[in-house]
Design an enzyme around this catalytic site. Structure first.
Site, PDB file in Angstrom:
ATOM      1  N   HIS A  99       0.823  -1.202   0.000  1.00 18.85           N
ATOM      2  CA  HIS A  99       0.000   0.000   0.000  1.00 18.85           C
ATOM      3  C   HIS A  99       0.865   1.263   0.000  1.00 18.85           C
ATOM      4  O   HIS A  99       1.920   1.304   0.636  1.00 18.85           O
ATOM      5  CB  HIS A  99      -0.947   0.001   1.189  1.00 18.85           C
ATOM      6  CG  HIS A  99      -2.094  -0.955   1.018  1.00 18.85           C
ATOM      7  ND1 HIS A  99      -2.895  -1.375   2.063  1.00 18.85           N
ATOM      8  CD2 HIS A  99      -2.584  -1.589  -0.096  1.00 18.85           C
ATOM      9  CE1 HIS A  99      -3.807  -2.213   1.604  1.00 18.85           C
ATOM     10  NE2 HIS A  99      -3.647  -2.356   0.306  1.00 18.85           N
ATOM     11  N   ASP A 108       0.801   4.170   1.361  1.00 18.19           N
ATOM     12  CA  ASP A 108       1.201   4.852   2.593  1.00 18.19           C
ATOM     13  C   ASP A 108       2.280   4.074   3.351  1.00 18.19           C
ATOM     14  O   ASP A 108       2.731   4.518   4.415  1.00 18.19           O
ATOM     15  CB  ASP A 108      -0.009   5.120   3.494  1.00 18.19           C
ATOM     16  CG  ASP A 108      -0.695   3.863   3.984  1.00 18.19           C
ATOM     17  OD1 ASP A 108      -0.809   2.898   3.210  1.00 18.19           O
ATOM     18  OD2 ASP A 108      -1.125   3.827   5.157  1.00 18.19           O
ATOM     19  N   HIS A 166      -0.107   2.475  12.526  1.00 19.37           N
ATOM     20  CA  HIS A 166      -1.103   3.541  12.547  1.00 19.37           C
ATOM     21  C   HIS A 166      -1.505   3.863  13.982  1.00 19.37           C
ATOM     22  O   HIS A 166      -1.532   2.967  14.841  1.00 19.37           O
ATOM     23  CB  HIS A 166      -2.364   3.144  11.770  1.00 19.37           C
ATOM     24  CG  HIS A 166      -2.174   3.109  10.286  1.00 19.37           C
ATOM     25  ND1 HIS A 166      -2.267   4.237   9.505  1.00 19.37           N
ATOM     26  CD2 HIS A 166      -1.900   2.080   9.447  1.00 19.37           C
ATOM     27  CE1 HIS A 166      -2.063   3.904   8.241  1.00 19.37           C
ATOM     28  NE2 HIS A 166      -1.837   2.602   8.179  1.00 19.37           N
TER      29      HIS A 166
END
Length: 259
Positions: A58, A60, A171
């Protein structure tokens, strides 16, 4: 002794920075943005970025990889079964990689993506796990590519690691995950206490990571699918009996997606 710090990126990502102060060498995990890493290197002259570790494809998590490699010559390691930019070393399940003198074991943990991997170090002090977007503090990643059965098996594999293992996910989702955990187990005192602790940290804009597996097993509903309280909640919500922990997980994940 390796020091680990978090470099914030975007709105809620963390790029983990591993530092070997003796040799002034460092490594990063999942640099979705090159800027925080380049800024750190500029503020620490003499340091060399030796390794870039990637858990999945991904943007990010990989957006800064090519720029960092071009600027530093760092070795890029990532999952063999995904397209990782500028990858030098393609990693498979149970491979081992040496980074800053640490031996990291590679686990394939499909679910969030099909080729997602995690890095585990059973170092002499405290074991550590870089779990990407598979295992979060009090939660787990969305199923963008894999099945509930795959993700449940991946989480069970990680949960079987030593209880003291530090969990470095990528995250700052802990508070929102705990809101969901409270809905699943409103009578769980460990979740209530952790919610209060994390609320206080976030009120001061402080990081809530790393977690550890002992705490996750007490407070993370996705690691508690065999608990009677969790199963009963999902059975009630679904209006049917979920016969296996994997089925309970599927119900939990579907609920969390719309929570």
């Amino acid at each position: 002794m390796i020091q680990i710090d978090a470099l914030p990126a975007f709105t809620d990502n963390y790029i983990w920075l591993l530092q070997d102060a003796v040799n002034q060498r460092c490594a990063v995990v999942d640099p979705g943005d090159a800027a925080p890493v380049l800024d750190w290197l500029q503020r620490h002259p003499g340091w060399q970025l030796s390794d870039i570790l990637v858990t999945h494809h991904h943007h990010d998590h990989v957006g800064g990889v090519e720029q960092l490699k071009a600027a530093t010559g760092a070795r890029v390691s990532g999952p063999a079964n995904e397209r990782i930019p500028a990858r030098d070393l393609a990693l498979h399940d149970n491979d081992r990689i040496e980074v800053l003198g640490l031996s990291l074991e590679v686990f394939e943990v499909p679910g969030h993506t099909l080729g997602h991997i995690a890095y585990y170090c059973a170092r002499p002090q405290v074991p550590m796990l870089f779990s990407g977007d598979t295992l979060f503090a009090a939660g787990c990643g969305r199923l963008f590519e894999g099945t509930p059965q795959q993700m449940h098996a991946s989480l069970e594999r990680l949960a079987a690691l030593p209880a003291a293992t530090l969990v470095y996910c990528t995250h700052e989702y802990t508070l929102s995950n705990l809101r969901f955990a409270r809905a699943v187990e409103p009578q769980n005192p460990h979740i209530a206490q952790r919610f209060d602790d994390v609320t206080a940290l976030r009120a001061q804009d402080r990081i809530t990571l790393p977690s550890n597996l002992a705490l996750e097993k007490l407070t993370n509903p996705f690691l508690r699918t065999a608990e009677t309280s969790v199963k009963e909640k999902i059975d009630e919500r679904d209006g049917r009996i979920n016969p296996t922990p994997s089925a309970v997980f599927a119900g939990l994940r579907a609920w969390k997606d719309s929570f």
